[in-house]
Every structure is written in C-alpha cells, then in structure tokens.
Design an enzyme around this catalytic site. Structure first.
Site, PDB file in Angstrom:
ATOM      1  N   HIS A  46      -8.094   6.942  -1.372  1.00  4.95           N
ATOM      2  CA  HIS A  46      -8.752   7.603  -2.387  1.00  4.95           C
ATOM      3  C   HIS A  46     -10.184   7.338  -2.502  1.00  4.95           C
ATOM      4  CE1 HIS A  46      -4.846   9.552  -3.487  1.00  4.95           C
ATOM      5  NE2 HIS A  46      -4.037   8.366  -3.524  1.00  4.95           N
ATOM      6  N   ARG A  71      -6.792  -0.234   2.614  1.00  2.37           N
ATOM      7  CA  ARG A  71      -5.841   0.512   2.517  1.00  2.37           C
ATOM      8  C   ARG A  71      -6.187   1.957   2.935  1.00  2.37           C
ATOM      9  NH1 ARG A  71      -3.652   3.373  -3.289  1.00  2.37           N
ATOM     10  NH2 ARG A  71      -5.759   4.341  -3.433  1.00  2.37           N
ATOM     11  N   GLU A 147       5.882   4.027  -3.998  1.00  2.00           N
ATOM     12  CA  GLU A 147       5.358   4.938  -5.097  1.00  2.00           C
ATOM     13  C   GLU A 147       5.903   6.282  -5.014  1.00  2.00           C
ATOM     14  OE1 GLU A 147       1.302   5.040  -4.402  1.00  2.00           O
ATOM     15  OE2 GLU A 147       1.495   5.356  -2.186  1.00  2.00           O
ATOM     16  N   ASP A 173       1.014   7.237  -8.795  1.00  2.52           N
ATOM     17  CA  ASP A 173       2.194   8.065  -7.943  1.00  2.52           C
ATOM     18  C   ASP A 173       3.504   7.716  -8.396  1.00  2.52           C
ATOM     19  OD1 ASP A 173       0.844   9.847  -6.122  1.00  2.52           O
ATOM     20  OD2 ASP A 173      -0.100   8.144  -5.390  1.00  2.52           O
TER      21      ASP A 173
END
Length: 256
Positions: A46, A71, A147, A173
């Site tokens: 993200h 990530r 998640e 999430d």
C-alpha cells in the site's frame, strides 16, 4: 554473517518496535531509521513505492542499526525473491489464507532444499557476507499476514508451516473480513478475540506475532496482550501530524 537483529532481540526476551515507510524516499527511510527503531518496514503493497525506490530505501536503512523488512504487494515468488536479493532482512507477505499459500510464501524465501528460492543475491551477498548462501535460510525472516476470514479460520494450520517465522496481523483487512469497518486501534471484542486466536496459535507453534497499530497507547496494549512486534506508526502519519503546528499557527494569526 552478522546475526539478524530481530532474532537477537527476541532471543533476549524483548519486543521489537517497528517503524513503517509508505513514502518512496531513501532520505525519509534513513531519517526514520535513525530515530532508534529496531526495524523499518518498506511497504511495497500500500506504500507508494516502486522497486528502484525500495532498493534505495534498503540501502539507506542499511546505514543504520535498524533491520530492514519489506512488505511485498502479494504472494508473488518473483517479487519476494527480488526483495531478498536486494538485501531485505525479512519479508512480510499479505493475504495468506491457507497452508498452501503459506508454504508457497516460505518456499520463495528459502534456498533448496528448504524452499525454491532462486540463487542470485545481488546486493544481499554484498552486504550480508560471502556466507550468505549457506546462512540465509536461518537468517531471513518470513512473516505471513493473517487478515482474511479464511486465514483466521486456518490460523492453526498456517502456523505449522515449516520455515515460517511469524504472523503479522493487518487489522483493517481483518476487520473487513469480520464484517466491520477497516479501522485501526479497535477495542471491538470480536477483533480482539481474533487477535487472541492468532496469538494462541503462534505461541503453540513457537512463532512470533506482529501487529499494525497507529498510536503509542494501543501499541503498548498489544505488547501487554502478548505481541512480539508492534508497528507504532508510519512516515505518512508522522508527516500529517504537522497539522497540529499548522493549527496552532492559524489560531495565533486569527487571535492577533
């Protein structure tokens, strides 16, 4: 080969304080890393960060004592391997929902026979040492994110994946998966029960657990709950916090 700093911290019985980078800036990553965080995560999912920016950020973090995590955007073997070849000390993989996905993720992090990672540690071999190939499987950290509703249901099976080091929880999430809004730092009993289920599964399997938070107070609560790693906040949030000073200045001007 030097020890992985996070493994050292956990061996000493301490928790890891993790900083987070959403902004693609090597100088920003270096500045954050020099504040004393145990680790910095470069967010390729993200965050607004491409491969070249990620590489530069890893190089910048590497000038500090902080461990460098990445990530990745998805459970994509090529992307995972590129992050590790660029020198990441560990990888966080989103949306791992079942044992097969966890096994695929771990396999991309480990050289044969433990996995199927392709050999070519372009920067990793340079910064981690000539014995990187032989030591990497025990050095690199592999964190799967639970998640999704399926992931929560399969938590006890996911954590038994050989070579998996830990679980990192994405609260937003997970909240969506539980039928709620994508909020952070929630005290919702259903959310906390999900946390406890994952914590218990990880403790039984001997894995570490991490969680994303956005405040010192909530991060402290999560450490008290049993988490081994907490992300306290991100660079973008710190930057946005400058509105407080802006607000003070506007009030001062209006009062003149």
């Amino acid at each position: 080969m030097r020890p992985n700093r996070l493994r050292q911290i956990w061996a000493e019985g301490r928790a890891v304080l993790n900083g987070w980078c959403n902004i693609g800036s090597a100088f920003g990553a270096e500045t954050l890393a020099r504040q004393g965080w145990d680790s910095i995560t470069v967010d390729g999912q993200h965050g607004l960060i491409g491969y070249a920016e990620m590489l530069a950020m890893l190089q910048a973090i590497g000038t500090t004592e902080a461990a460098a995590l990445v990530r990745v955007s998805w459970n994509n073997p090529g992307e995972i391997m590129r992050a590790l070849d660029a020198g990441a000390d560990g990888v966080i993989c989103p949306m791992v929902s079942n044992p097969a996905e966890a096994e695929a993720f771990v396999g991309a992090c480990r050289y044969p026979p433990a996995g199927y990672r392709s050999f070519g540690p372009t920067r990793a071999g340079l910064v981690h040492g000539a014995d990187y190939a032989g030591q990497s499987n025990g050095y690199v950290l592999a964190f799967a994110m639970i998640e999704t509703a399926e992931g929560l249901e399969n938590a006890r099976e996911i954590v038994t994946t050989p070579g998996l080091d830990g679980i990192y929880i994405g609260p937003s999430d997970l909240s969506l998966a539980l039928g709620g809004p994508p909020t952070q730092d929630s005290e919702d009993p259903m959310r906390l029960a999900a946390f406890d289920k994952i914590l218990a599964a990880c403790k039984t399997a001997g894995l570490k657990t991490g969680v994303h938070t956005t405040s010192v107070a909530y991060a402290q609560k999560m450490l008290e709950r049993g988490f081994d790693l907490v992300t306290v906040a991100a660079d973008a949030r710190y930057l946005a916090a400058g509105r407080r000073e802006l607000g003070e200045m506007r009030k001062w001007l209006e009062a003149r």
